[in-house]
Design a protein around this motif. Structure first.
Motif, PDB file in Angstrom:
ATOM      1  N   VAL A   1       0.848  -1.195   0.153  1.00 31.58           N
ATOM      2  CA  VAL A   1       0.014   0.109   0.004  1.00 31.58           C
ATOM      3  C   VAL A   1       0.905   1.342  -0.006  1.00 31.58           C
ATOM      4  CG1 VAL A   1      -1.611   1.310   1.343  1.00 31.58           C
ATOM      5  CG2 VAL A   1      -1.921  -1.063   1.400  1.00 31.58           C
ATOM      6  N   THR A   2       0.705   2.211  -0.951  1.00 30.81           N
ATOM      7  CA  THR A   2       1.299   3.464  -0.867  1.00 30.81           C
ATOM      8  C   THR A   2       0.127   4.504  -1.032  1.00 30.81           C
ATOM      9  OG1 THR A   2       3.205   2.275  -2.401  1.00 30.81           O
ATOM     10  CG2 THR A   2       2.890   4.835  -2.444  1.00 30.81           C
ATOM     11  N   VAL A   3       0.614   5.644  -0.068  1.00 33.64           N
ATOM     12  CA  VAL A   3      -0.197   6.519  -0.145  1.00 33.64           C
ATOM     13  C   VAL A   3       0.444   7.856  -0.446  1.00 33.64           C
ATOM     14  CG1 VAL A   3      -1.762   8.213   1.624  1.00 33.64           C
ATOM     15  CG2 VAL A   3      -1.774   5.697   1.757  1.00 33.64           C
ATOM     16  N   GLN A   4      -0.061   8.643  -1.358  1.00 37.57           N
ATOM     17  CA  GLN A   4       0.612   9.894  -1.696  1.00 37.57           C
ATOM     18  C   GLN A   4      -0.519  11.058  -1.527  1.00 37.57           C
ATOM     19  OE1 GLN A   4       1.474   9.281  -5.922  1.00 37.57           O
ATOM     20  NE2 GLN A   4       2.901   7.433  -5.767  1.00 37.57           N
ATOM     21  N   SER A   5      -0.216  11.985  -0.559  1.00 40.03           N
ATOM     22  CA  SER A   5      -1.109  12.807  -0.150  1.00 40.03           C
ATOM     23  C   SER A   5      -0.362  14.090   0.177  1.00 40.03           C
ATOM     24  CB  SER A   5      -1.987  12.500   1.071  1.00 40.03           C
ATOM     25  OG  SER A   5      -0.979  11.903   2.112  1.00 40.03           O
ATOM     26  N   PRO A   6      -0.069  14.947  -0.622  1.00 40.49           N
ATOM     27  CA  PRO A   6       0.691  16.314  -0.575  1.00 40.49           C
ATOM     28  C   PRO A   6      -0.053  17.092   0.530  1.00 40.49           C
ATOM     29  CG  PRO A   6      -0.435  16.299  -2.717  1.00 40.49           C
ATOM     30  CD  PRO A   6      -0.720  14.957  -1.964  1.00 40.49           C
ATOM     31  N   ALA A   7       0.573  17.999   1.241  1.00 39.47           N
ATOM     32  CA  ALA A   7       0.441  18.760   2.302  1.00 39.47           C
ATOM     33  C   ALA A   7      -0.468  20.078   1.508  1.00 39.47           C
ATOM     34  CB  ALA A   7       1.341  19.056   3.145  1.00 39.47           C
ATOM     35  N   ASN A   8      -0.976  20.908   2.689  1.00 38.43           N
ATOM     36  CA  ASN A   8      -1.411  22.059   2.189  1.00 38.43           C
ATOM     37  C   ASN A   8      -2.697  21.959   0.805  1.00 38.43           C
ATOM     38  OD1 ASN A   8      -0.021  23.370   3.875  1.00 38.43           O
ATOM     39  ND2 ASN A   8       1.992  23.306   2.282  1.00 38.43           N
ATOM     40  N   LEU A   9      -3.217  21.013   0.737  1.00 39.96           N
ATOM     41  CA  LEU A   9      -4.373  20.839  -0.166  1.00 39.96           C
ATOM     42  C   LEU A   9      -5.647  21.576   0.431  1.00 39.96           C
ATOM     43  CD1 LEU A   9      -4.392  17.201  -1.552  1.00 39.96           C
ATOM     44  CD2 LEU A   9      -3.836  19.351  -2.816  1.00 39.96           C
ATOM     45  N   PRO A  10      -6.621  22.218  -0.441  1.00 38.48           N
ATOM     46  CA  PRO A  10      -7.792  22.654   0.301  1.00 38.48           C
ATOM     47  C   PRO A  10      -8.627  21.467   0.692  1.00 38.48           C
ATOM     48  CG  PRO A  10      -7.598  22.642  -2.049  1.00 38.48           C
ATOM     49  CD  PRO A  10      -6.108  22.399  -1.749  1.00 38.48           C
ATOM     50  N   ALA A  11      -9.566  21.796   1.725  1.00 37.70           N
ATOM     51  CA  ALA A  11     -10.445  20.607   2.040  1.00 37.70           C
ATOM     52  C   ALA A  11     -11.483  20.435   1.242  1.00 37.70           C
ATOM     53  CB  ALA A  11     -11.073  21.430   3.331  1.00 37.70           C
ATOM     54  N   ALA A  12     -11.967  19.286   1.194  1.00 31.03           N
ATOM     55  CA  ALA A  12     -12.919  18.850   0.446  1.00 31.03           C
ATOM     56  C   ALA A  12     -14.488  18.731   0.946  1.00 31.03           C
ATOM     57  CB  ALA A  12     -12.805  17.561  -0.095  1.00 31.03           C
ATOM     58  N   ARG A  13     -15.540  19.005   0.532  1.00 30.44           N
ATOM     59  CA  ARG A  13     -16.790  18.934   1.143  1.00 30.44           C
ATOM     60  C   ARG A  13     -17.414  17.693   0.963  1.00 30.44           C
ATOM     61  NH1 ARG A  13     -19.589  22.079   4.160  1.00 30.44           N
ATOM     62  NH2 ARG A  13     -21.815  21.917   4.135  1.00 30.44           N
ATOM     63  N   VAL A  14     -17.616  16.822   2.087  1.00 29.03           N
ATOM     64  CA  VAL A  14     -18.060  15.476   1.931  1.00 29.03           C
ATOM     65  C   VAL A  14     -18.226  15.285   3.368  1.00 29.03           C
ATOM     66  CG1 VAL A  14     -15.661  14.498   2.019  1.00 29.03           C
ATOM     67  CG2 VAL A  14     -17.553  13.339   0.753  1.00 29.03           C
ATOM     68  N   ASP A  15     -18.870  13.941   3.464  1.00 28.45           N
ATOM     69  CA  ASP A  15     -19.444  13.497   4.757  1.00 28.45           C
ATOM     70  C   ASP A  15     -18.240  12.306   4.980  1.00 28.45           C
ATOM     71  OD1 ASP A  15     -20.151  11.542   6.690  1.00 28.45           O
ATOM     72  OD2 ASP A  15     -22.144  11.779   6.292  1.00 28.45           O
ATOM     73  N   PRO A  16     -17.197  12.565   6.123  1.00 28.27           N
ATOM     74  CA  PRO A  16     -16.123  11.988   6.419  1.00 28.27           C
ATOM     75  C   PRO A  16     -16.134  10.536   6.631  1.00 28.27           C
ATOM     76  CG  PRO A  16     -16.522  13.591   8.127  1.00 28.27           C
ATOM     77  CD  PRO A  16     -17.436  13.788   7.077  1.00 28.27           C
ATOM     78  N   SER A  17     -17.040  10.139   7.309  1.00 27.22           N
ATOM     79  CA  SER A  17     -17.604   8.764   7.571  1.00 27.22           C
ATOM     80  C   SER A  17     -17.876   7.906   6.339  1.00 27.22           C
ATOM     81  CB  SER A  17     -18.556   8.439   8.603  1.00 27.22           C
ATOM     82  OG  SER A  17     -19.571   9.111   8.217  1.00 27.22           O
ATOM     83  N   GLN A  18     -18.626   8.480   5.403  1.00 29.63           N
ATOM     84  CA  GLN A  18     -18.908   8.048   4.250  1.00 29.63           C
ATOM     85  C   GLN A  18     -17.619   7.938   3.175  1.00 29.63           C
ATOM     86  OE1 GLN A  18     -21.770   6.245   3.514  1.00 29.63           O
ATOM     87  NE2 GLN A  18     -22.514   6.953   5.378  1.00 29.63           N
ATOM     88  N   LEU A  19     -16.919   9.044   3.331  1.00 33.76           N
ATOM     89  CA  LEU A  19     -15.633   8.784   2.651  1.00 33.76           C
ATOM     90  C   LEU A  19     -14.670   7.707   3.104  1.00 33.76           C
ATOM     91  CD1 LEU A  19     -13.939  10.108   0.190  1.00 33.76           C
ATOM     92  CD2 LEU A  19     -13.194  11.808   1.887  1.00 33.76           C
ATOM     93  N   GLU A  20     -14.687   7.473   4.177  1.00 32.75           N
ATOM     94  CA  GLU A  20     -13.591   6.584   4.594  1.00 32.75           C
ATOM     95  C   GLU A  20     -14.323   5.099   4.327  1.00 32.75           C
ATOM     96  OE1 GLU A  20     -13.617   6.788   8.853  1.00 32.75           O
ATOM     97  OE2 GLU A  20     -12.211   8.331   8.824  1.00 32.75           O
ATOM     98  N   LEU A  21     -15.635   4.988   4.253  1.00 33.81           N
ATOM     99  CA  LEU A  21     -16.296   3.793   3.805  1.00 33.81           C
ATOM    100  C   LEU A  21     -16.067   3.467   2.333  1.00 33.81           C
ATOM    101  CD1 LEU A  21     -17.956   1.191   4.724  1.00 33.81           C
ATOM    102  CD2 LEU A  21     -19.989   2.649   4.297  1.00 33.81           C
ATOM    103  N   ALA A  22     -16.089   4.436   1.703  1.00 32.43           N
ATOM    104  CA  ALA A  22     -16.013   4.695   0.327  1.00 32.43           C
ATOM    105  C   ALA A  22     -14.444   4.020   0.012  1.00 32.43           C
ATOM    106  CB  ALA A  22     -16.419   5.849  -0.411  1.00 32.43           C
ATOM    107  N   ILE A  23     -13.598   4.665   0.514  1.00 27.95           N
ATOM    108  CA  ILE A  23     -12.123   4.340   0.027  1.00 27.95           C
ATOM    109  C   ILE A  23     -11.824   2.858   0.586  1.00 27.95           C
ATOM    110  CG2 ILE A  23      -9.844   4.934   0.821  1.00 27.95           C
ATOM    111  CD1 ILE A  23     -10.600   7.798   0.921  1.00 27.95           C
TER     112      ILE A  23
END
Length: 552
Positions: free
Chosen positions: A265-287
């Motif tokens: 598993v590789t995670v590529q997540s740059p810092a200083n990205l703007p926030a996304a508007r979404v339900d966080p728990s549902q986003l976790e479940l989707a990922i």
């Protein structure tokens, strides 16, 4: 022959003299013996015809004019007619003959040689323009056919997309309705199991285990319903500004444990990205759903790359997404991939390639529904033997992401004496919820409709401390009923219970809510929180009056 002048002069050496004159001026010439030969030569192809007027007689003229009438639309064969030099008016018959030949230039004899040469050249130039027009028409026709084929293809693709969208919408309406009814059934089942577990003796281990197994089954059923509602775009989302890079980092360990050690598993997540508007728990479940799908596509191991970034809208989604800024969350694997037919059906509910009993077929449906309901989109790309890439496009939030909150399970609290007005048109749900509330120590007044509940409040015979209502009911709905109730009791705390309706964009968005099905602990915690908040407001409002009394 297309540049040649046909010559028909039946008397003497006129034809030979005319042909020699034209050739000396660089104009090809061909002598015809009679009208039939002239007609045949025109059929083979020629630039113009030089004809003596006295040759235009007899039945052969009918053959010539019939052939001229069959010319294609771009063609109008030119004639230079050497007239007889009439001293008086030309006869009506002579005019009719010339009219039948359509495109005629008349030269009166005797004429100067230069006049005949110029007339022949003018006729040839006119014929060349006709050929040029023919070529332009041919190219235009080819271009038009190409455009028609292209537009037809685009229309067929648009109709196919519309048909697919209509099919998914129809399936979504069906699954949304079924899920709502299923939630209503799960709510009393889950609540009654909760009550039963609390009332069983602690030493009855077998019964406790049976009840716990039943509760786990209802929890799994509730998760299944949530996936159905996500596909139908009717789940009750609670979107907020989310730091997606932080969210990915937070679930990396969970994903790694879920998919096993054979997949890197590789995670590529740059810092200083703007926030996304979404339900966080549902986003976790989707990922997590996407990661599990990737695991199943890599039975012998492989690599999984989860990446997040701010990107411009790709061409494939320009007609789907509104203009604006988006965060793209991608999950890419090196698995078996999907062919075009499988990829086309991938987001359909209950469609699965995992075999019987190995999946519900709702994972991608849930992700698709979450993306669409959040104002974004899901884009899938895959190749057999190469792998699959899922991209979840989410709109950028206007506000900053809040600090992540650790979810805690609230213990059931013994409430202070309070009376709850419970409103639900489904008797099974209402009675089960009332049992949970009474088990917690609340007094419960039940109403089967919004109108009945308002009647209880108007009569004022019972002091109501809390209003708990279903959202979707016949007649007056839950949100409208709460608004009417607060005209009578502006300070009355209220809680909406919802099976599927997205309250974020509809009436009642400002009201506290609890999603069906729910556990007794969730219900107790939510009601206690709202009653405590209402009493705290009352204390703040009465404090100035108390101080004034002390001053006197």
């Amino acid at each position: 022959m297309d540049e040649a002048v046909l010559i028909l002069t039946p008397h003497g050496r006129d034809a030979a003299v005319a042909a020699d004159l034209l050739k000396r001026h660089g104009i090809p010439a061909f002598i015809c013996e009679h009208l039939g030969a002239l007609s045949a030569a025109i059929e083979r192809g020629a630039g113009a015809a030089l004809v003596a007027e006295e040759a235009l007689a007899g039945a052969d003229l009918d053959l010539l004019t019939a052939r001229l009438e069959q010319q294609p639309p771009w063609s109008d064969f030119p004639f230079v007619v050497l007239a007889n030099g009439h001293k008086g008016m030309r006869s009506t018959r002579a005019f009719e003959t010339l009219d039948r030949m359509r495109n005629v230039v008349l030269l009166e004899r005797p004429l100067h040689a230069e006049s005949m040469v110029r007339a022949a050249r003018s006729a040839l130039n006119a014929r060349r323009r006709q050929y040029e027009a023919r070529d332009v028409l041919a190219r235009s026709r080819e271009e038009l056919e190409r455009l028609v084929m292209e537009r037809t293809r685009e229309r067929e693709e648009a109709l196919a997309q519309l048909h697919e969208a209509q099919k998914l919408e129809t399936i979504g309406q069906l699954t949304g309705g079924v899920a709502h009814d299923f939630n209503n059934l799960l709510t009393p089942v889950m609540g009654n199991l909760d009550l039963l577990r609390r009332r069983l003796p602690g030493d009855d281990v077998k019964s406790q285990r049976l009840v716990e197994n039943a509760l786990q089954a209802t929890s799994r059923a509730a998760t299944l319903v949530q996936r159905l509602l996500a596909f139908a775009r009717r789940q009750d989302l609670q979107p907020k500004a989310v730091d997606v890079s932080g969210l990915l980092a937070g679930i990396e360990d969970l994903v790694s444990r879920s998919i096993g050690p054979t997949i890197a598993v590789t995670v590529q997540s740059p810092a200083n990205l703007p926030a996304a508007r979404v339900d966080p728990s549902q986003l976790e479940l989707a990922i997590l759903n996407l990661a599990i799908n990737a695991r199943d596509a890599m039975p012998r191991g492989g690599s999984l790359v989860m990446e997040v970034g701010q990107q411009s809208i790709p061409p494939a989604l320009r007609d789907t997404l509104r203009a604006g800024d988006y965060i793209c969350v991608s999950v890419a694997d090196t698995g078996v991939g999907m062919d075009a037919a499988t990829l086309k059906r991938a987001i359909e509910p209950f469609f699965s390639t995992k075999g019987v009993g190995k999946g519900t077929g709702l994972g991608l449906s849930m992700v698709h529904g979450l993306a669409a309901q959040s104002g974004g989109a899901l884009q899938l790309s895959s190749q057999p033997g190469v792998g699959t890439r899922a991209e979840l496009w989410l709109p950028v939030a206007d506000e900053q992401a809040a600090a992540s909150e650790q979810t805690q399970v609230e213990a059931i609290m013994a409430p202070r004496p309070s009376t709850v007005l419970l409103v639900d048109d489904e008797e099974l749900v209402r009675v089960g919820t009332a049992e949970m509330l009474m088990d917690l120590g609340y007094s419960v007044v039940q109403a089967g409709s919004g109108a009945e509940a308002l009647g209880v409040l108007r009569r004022g015979e019972i002091e109501i401390d809390m209003l708990v209502s279903d959202y979707l009911m016949p007649g007056i709905g839950g949100a409208d009923m709460v608004r009417e109730a607060r005209k009578l009791r502006p300070d009355l705390p209220a809680l909406l219970i919802t099976g599927y309706t997205n309250l974020v964009q509809g009436p009642g968005a400002e009201l506290p809510r609890l999603a069906k099905p729910f556990r007794q602990a969730e219900l107790a915690s939510r009601i206690a929180e709202l009653i405590d908040a209402a009493q705290a407001r009352d204390n703040v409002l009465t404090l100035p009056d108390a101080r004034r009394s002390e001053g006197r």
